[in-house]
Motif scaffolding. Structure first.
Motif, PDB file in Angstrom:
ATOM      1  N   GLY A 312       0.808  -1.222   0.000  1.00  0.00           N
ATOM      2  CA  GLY A 312       0.000   0.000   0.000  1.00  0.00           C
ATOM      3  C   GLY A 312       0.840   1.270   0.000  1.00  0.00           C
ATOM      4  O   GLY A 312       1.811   1.404  -0.751  1.00  0.00           O
ATOM      5  N   SER A 314       2.930   2.251   2.180  1.00  0.00           N
ATOM      6  CA  SER A 314       4.324   1.970   2.543  1.00  0.00           C
ATOM      7  C   SER A 314       5.103   1.488   1.329  1.00  0.00           C
ATOM      8  O   SER A 314       6.301   1.761   1.189  1.00  0.00           O
ATOM      9  CB  SER A 314       4.379   0.915   3.649  1.00  0.00           C
ATOM     10  OG  SER A 314       3.716   1.397   4.781  1.00  0.00           O
ATOM     11  N   SER A 359       6.706  -0.838   7.130  1.00  0.00           N
ATOM     12  CA  SER A 359       5.318  -1.066   7.542  1.00  0.00           C
ATOM     13  C   SER A 359       4.977  -0.151   8.701  1.00  0.00           C
ATOM     14  O   SER A 359       5.607  -0.241   9.767  1.00  0.00           O
ATOM     15  CB  SER A 359       5.122  -2.527   7.966  1.00  0.00           C
ATOM     16  OG  SER A 359       3.849  -2.706   8.532  1.00  0.00           O
ATOM     17  N   SER A 361       2.287  -0.093  10.610  1.00  0.00           N
ATOM     18  CA  SER A 361       1.771  -0.850  11.756  1.00  0.00           C
ATOM     19  C   SER A 361       2.795  -1.848  12.271  1.00  0.00           C
ATOM     20  O   SER A 361       2.766  -2.225  13.441  1.00  0.00           O
ATOM     21  CB  SER A 361       0.504  -1.612  11.354  1.00  0.00           C
ATOM     22  OG  SER A 361       0.833  -2.550  10.338  1.00  0.00           O
ATOM     23  N   THR A 367       3.549  -8.387   4.649  1.00  0.00           N
ATOM     24  CA  THR A 367       4.912  -7.870   4.832  1.00  0.00           C
ATOM     25  C   THR A 367       5.700  -8.731   5.817  1.00  0.00           C
ATOM     26  O   THR A 367       6.842  -9.095   5.575  1.00  0.00           O
ATOM     27  CB  THR A 367       4.845  -6.413   5.345  1.00  0.00           C
ATOM     28  OG1 THR A 367       3.983  -5.675   4.481  1.00  0.00           O
ATOM     29  CG2 THR A 367       6.203  -5.762   5.373  1.00  0.00           C
ATOM     30  N   VAL A 409      -7.564   6.031   8.926  1.00  0.00           N
ATOM     31  CA  VAL A 409      -7.219   4.772   8.248  1.00  0.00           C
ATOM     32  C   VAL A 409      -6.290   5.035   7.057  1.00  0.00           C
ATOM     33  O   VAL A 409      -5.370   4.272   6.787  1.00  0.00           O
ATOM     34  CB  VAL A 409      -8.501   4.005   7.850  1.00  0.00           C
ATOM     35  CG1 VAL A 409      -8.205   2.916   6.837  1.00  0.00           C
ATOM     36  CG2 VAL A 409      -9.129   3.398   9.098  1.00  0.00           C
ATOM     37  N   ALA A 410      -6.517   6.141   6.350  1.00  0.00           N
ATOM     38  CA  ALA A 410      -5.631   6.455   5.228  1.00  0.00           C
ATOM     39  C   ALA A 410      -4.311   7.001   5.772  1.00  0.00           C
ATOM     40  O   ALA A 410      -4.290   7.942   6.561  1.00  0.00           O
ATOM     41  CB  ALA A 410      -6.292   7.501   4.333  1.00  0.00           C
ATOM     42  N   ALA A 411      -3.223   6.397   5.346  1.00  0.00           N
ATOM     43  CA  ALA A 411      -1.903   6.797   5.852  1.00  0.00           C
ATOM     44  C   ALA A 411      -1.513   8.162   5.282  1.00  0.00           C
ATOM     45  O   ALA A 411      -1.633   8.389   4.081  1.00  0.00           O
ATOM     46  CB  ALA A 411      -0.873   5.759   5.451  1.00  0.00           C
ATOM     47  N   GLN A 418       8.197   7.852   6.682  1.00  0.00           N
ATOM     48  CA  GLN A 418       8.912   6.755   6.009  1.00  0.00           C
ATOM     49  C   GLN A 418       9.873   7.300   4.962  1.00  0.00           C
ATOM     50  O   GLN A 418      11.017   6.857   4.849  1.00  0.00           O
ATOM     51  CB  GLN A 418       7.902   5.816   5.329  1.00  0.00           C
ATOM     52  CG  GLN A 418       7.086   4.994   6.322  1.00  0.00           C
ATOM     53  CD  GLN A 418       5.877   4.332   5.678  1.00  0.00           C
ATOM     54  OE1 GLN A 418       5.451   4.692   4.582  1.00  0.00           O
ATOM     55  NE2 GLN A 418       5.303   3.350   6.365  1.00  0.00           N
ATOM     56  N   LEU A 494      -4.031   6.741  -4.844  1.00  0.00           N
ATOM     57  CA  LEU A 494      -4.532   5.819  -3.809  1.00  0.00           C
ATOM     58  C   LEU A 494      -5.334   6.585  -2.756  1.00  0.00           C
ATOM     59  O   LEU A 494      -6.411   6.148  -2.336  1.00  0.00           O
ATOM     60  CB  LEU A 494      -3.361   5.067  -3.149  1.00  0.00           C
ATOM     61  CG  LEU A 494      -3.734   4.123  -2.011  1.00  0.00           C
ATOM     62  CD1 LEU A 494      -4.601   2.968  -2.512  1.00  0.00           C
ATOM     63  CD2 LEU A 494      -2.504   3.560  -1.314  1.00  0.00           C
TER      64      LEU A 494
HETATM   65  C1  F6R Z   1      -3.332   3.438   2.578  1.00  0.00           C
HETATM   66  C2  F6R Z   1      -2.944   2.547   3.651  1.00  0.00           C
HETATM   67  C3  F6R Z   1      -2.578   1.145   3.320  1.00  0.00           C
HETATM   68  C4  F6R Z   1      -1.336   0.724   4.116  1.00  0.00           C
HETATM   69  C5  F6R Z   1      -1.017  -0.762   3.881  1.00  0.00           C
HETATM   70  C6  F6R Z   1       0.247  -1.184   4.581  1.00  0.00           C
HETATM   71  O1  F6R Z   1      -3.656   4.709   3.051  1.00  0.00           O
HETATM   72  O2  F6R Z   1      -2.915   2.928   4.780  1.00  0.00           O
HETATM   73  O3  F6R Z   1      -2.358   0.992   1.953  1.00  0.00           O
HETATM   74  O4  F6R Z   1      -0.262   1.512   3.723  1.00  0.00           O
HETATM   75  O5  F6R Z   1      -2.088  -1.541   4.338  1.00  0.00           O
HETATM   76  O6  F6R Z   1       0.167  -0.952   5.943  1.00  0.00           O
HETATM   77  P1  F6R Z   1       1.453  -0.948   6.859  1.00  0.00           P
HETATM   78  O7  F6R Z   1       2.263   0.242   6.495  1.00  0.00           O
HETATM   79  O8  F6R Z   1       0.928  -0.882   8.250  1.00  0.00           O
HETATM   80  O9  F6R Z   1       2.194  -2.214   6.576  1.00  0.00           O
END
Ligand code: F6R
Length: 619
Positions: A312, A314, A359, A361, A367, A409-411, A418, A494
């Motif tokens: 995603g 990341s 990642s 999270s 991952t 929820v959206a990064a 990162q 995205l």
């Molecule tokens: C998009 C989003 C997801 C995460 C993906 C990876 O806004 O949040 O695409 O980036 O699920 O998550 P992590 O970084 O936690 O491994």
């Protein structure tokens, strides 16, 4: 995915646990439920939909009451559609045991059949319901005198990933098990225990935590005494109590309408924090954390490739890393979706590769699983997690970002952190080979001042808001960017997709003429990323190709490229001109704001878009 909460100790209001559960809603919000011990009975309330619906379903009935033993759950559906029956907690036949679960029990079908053959009646389609019935069955068959002994026998039968909390209303005992999905214990006032999938929901009660390790069974008896047993090593274990210094305000909106907007605005601080003590402005060197530095120093003469793996957003940071590595070091570089790399790990000369695994999270299953496989094969791995204490953080040499908890929820801010962390790694690699490189010194200086520029840019976003009003009703968007801007085009698209549900495609600008150009007409606007650099006239040609086909263009420009581009496009978003390596990060922030305002204007649930969850712990 899914969020689980458990509590055992002195009586507390169940609303306190529901409020804690709310801080896990980012993990899934298909249904919500709670079970608790009350006047000798096990009370259960659950429904399809969000936690607010659960609260209103109480009709004020149980809301003000207290309990000494509570479990609660917010669900991201995997097995069984989101409905009231599939909502957790799940019960046994006698309504003595209640269970909440995060993960997937892969062998649930055969276990369910065995239990049905023995007379158990199942009501849901979930894999999780087998847990409550298994506990009941093991008690029936005298395979344990208490919840701990029963669970110890049960975990040996389970395949898959599971973090679950079970309560036994008759024995007044609680058990929490962590296997491949996260679970953290908070301890307060000596023997009160709050259990959760993540730290923010614990912070309301305590800053003293025990992050359980893989295979840990946390057991609390009737007298609120606990022990931890690890079923992988098959013995009782002692885990240190850690102190979390985070402030509870990180889990609050602090006056912003949404967490996403708050988190976008936090980015100057995130940049500063992620750099803190990692760049030395007197000598212009990068100071990496010892373990990371030692690993790079050890492998630098052996490797010829830096490989980024992630999912995603990341992954988009990793793709940006690929360009950073090409431009700043002598190494080859590539980026892969973690879920795809898993199938091509054969016949790779691992000694030649440094893996950078990203990642937010630190718990994403796709991952983590490939990372663990690579680790077992002896690969050189640096993890970039944001969540301290996560699996990626604990199991690998880790170079954490310092974005703080991200609740939307959206990064957003974690992508920025990162990118900064990846840039630092590449600057360090560069410095080993060429300490006096003027590009390096200049970039370190610019990095140090970058947060000030971002802060100033974030002071006024009126223009982006106005463009969101103008473009919000289009159903399709094309995002284009070249070189370092290509990952940002992907990330911008995205963001728009996931929170505004508008279809958006991203391509490297040069690829447009190889196919996507067929989509261009007056109904498909293009978000074109055009910073001032040596590629500007190539971008200008592509812009004219779009205009010749009546395509509308919003150009993201800086104050140097503005003049060159202005007359050829419909609208512009103007950013300050910054160092070439920082342009992508700044441009991305503008795209975050655009997506945010479009989604908000459409009246959508910005912080919790449909079908998504923040921590994707299933493959
Ligand atoms: C998009 C989003 C997801 C995460 C993906 C990876 O806004 O949040 O695409 O980036 O699920 O998550 P992590 O970084 O936690 O491994």
């Amino acid at each position: 995915m899914c969020g689980v909460v458990g509590y055992k100790g002195k009586e507390i209001k169940i609303i306190d646990i529901i409020n804690s559960l709310k801080l896990l809603e980012y993990r899934g919000y298909d249904s919500a439920g709670i079970a608790f011990s009350y006047n000798g009975n096990l009370v259960i309330q659950k429904n399809e939909g969000k936690i607010d619906k659960l609260l209103s379903s109480f009709n004020g009935k149980y809301k003000d009451i207290s309990s000494n033993m509570i479990i609660a759950h917010t669900r991201w559906a995997t097995h069984g559609i989101p409905n009231d029956i599939n909502a957790h907690p799940h019960l046994d036949c006698k309504k003595r045991i209640a269970v909440v679960h995060n993960g997937i029990i892969e062998n649930y079908k055969e276990l369910k059949q065995e239990l049905i053959n023995k007379g158990h009646v199942f009501v849901s389609d979930t894999d999780s319901e087998i847990l409550s019935h298994l506990i009941e069955d093991f008690f029936n068959d005298n395979k344990g005198n208490n919840l701990f002994e029963v669970i110890l026998n049960i975990v040996a039968k389970l395949k898959g990933a599971f973090a679950f909390v079970a309560i036994d209303n008759e024995l007044q005992e609680l058990v929490a098990v962590r296997y491949e999905s996260p679970l953290i214990i908070g301890i307060f006032d000596n023997n009160n225990y709050i259990i959760s999938s993540d730290i923010p929901s614990i912070l309301r009660f305590t800053k003293k935590i025990i992050p359980l390790e893989n295979g840990d069974i946390f057991y609390v008896n009737k007298n609120n005494e606990y022990k931890i047993w690890n079923f992988l090593v098959n013995k009782e274990v002692k885990r240190n109590i850690e102190f979390i210094s985070w402030d509870i305000s990180i889990a609050e909106k602090s006056g912003y309408k949404h967490f996403m907007l708050k988190e976008i605005m936090e980015q100057p601080k995130v940049i500063k924090d992620t750099l803190l003590e990692r760049i030395d402005l007197n000598s212009y060197v990068v100071n990496l954390d010892d373990k990371v530095k030692n690993l790079i120093d050890l492998v630098i003469d052996k490797i010829d490739n830096v490989m980024y793996l992630a999912c995603g957003t990341s992954y988009h940071a990793g793709l940006l890393g690929k360009y950073y590595t090409w431009e700043l070091t002598n190494f080859n570089s590539d980026a892969f979706y973690a879920s795809e790399y898993r199938y091509i790990t054969k016949n790779i000369n691992l000694e030649k590769i440094l893996y950078i695994i990203i990642s937010q999270s630190g718990e994403t299953a796709d991952t983590l699983f490939v990372s663990r496989e690579l680790k077992n094969l002896g690969a050189n791995i640096i993890g970039i997690p944001n969540v301290i204490g996560s699996s990626l953080y604990r199991e690998f040499v880790s170079f954490p970002t310092r974005a703080g908890i991200e609740i939307g929820v959206a990064a957003t801010k974690t992508f920025t952190a990162q990118a900064i962390a990846i840039l630092l790694l590449n600057l360090y690699i560069n410095s080993i080979k060429d300490e006096d490189n003027p590009i390096l010194k200049n970039l370190i200086k610019n990095l140090n001042e970058f947060h000030i520029i971002v802060d100033k840019f974030l002071e006024d976003y009126m223009n982006i808001q106005e463009l969101a009003i103008k473009y919000k009703d289009y159903e399709n968007f094309l995002y284009l960017g070249r070189n370092l801007m290509y990952p940002i085009a992907l990330e911008g698209a995205l963001k728009l997709k996931e929170i505004s549900y508008i279809h958006a495609e991203a391509y490297p600008s040069g690829e447009m003429k190889h196919g996507p150009i067929a989509l261009i007409d007056s109904k498909m606007p293009t978000m074109y990323l055009v910073p001032y650099n040596e590629l500007i006239y190539k971008n200008l040609s592509n812009i004219q190709e779009i205009k010749a086909r009546k395509g509308k263009i919003i150009a993201l420009v800086d104050n140097k490229s503005l003049e060159i581009v202005r007359d050829y496009v419909d609208d512009v978003i103007v950013l300050p001109y910054v160092d070439k390596f920082l342009q992508p990060i700044l441009f991305n922030i503008a795209l975050q704001l655009f997506a945010y305002f479009v989604a908000d204007l459409k009246g959508l649930d910005v912080d919790q878009p449909r079908n998504l969850a923040k921590s994707v712990t299933v493959e």
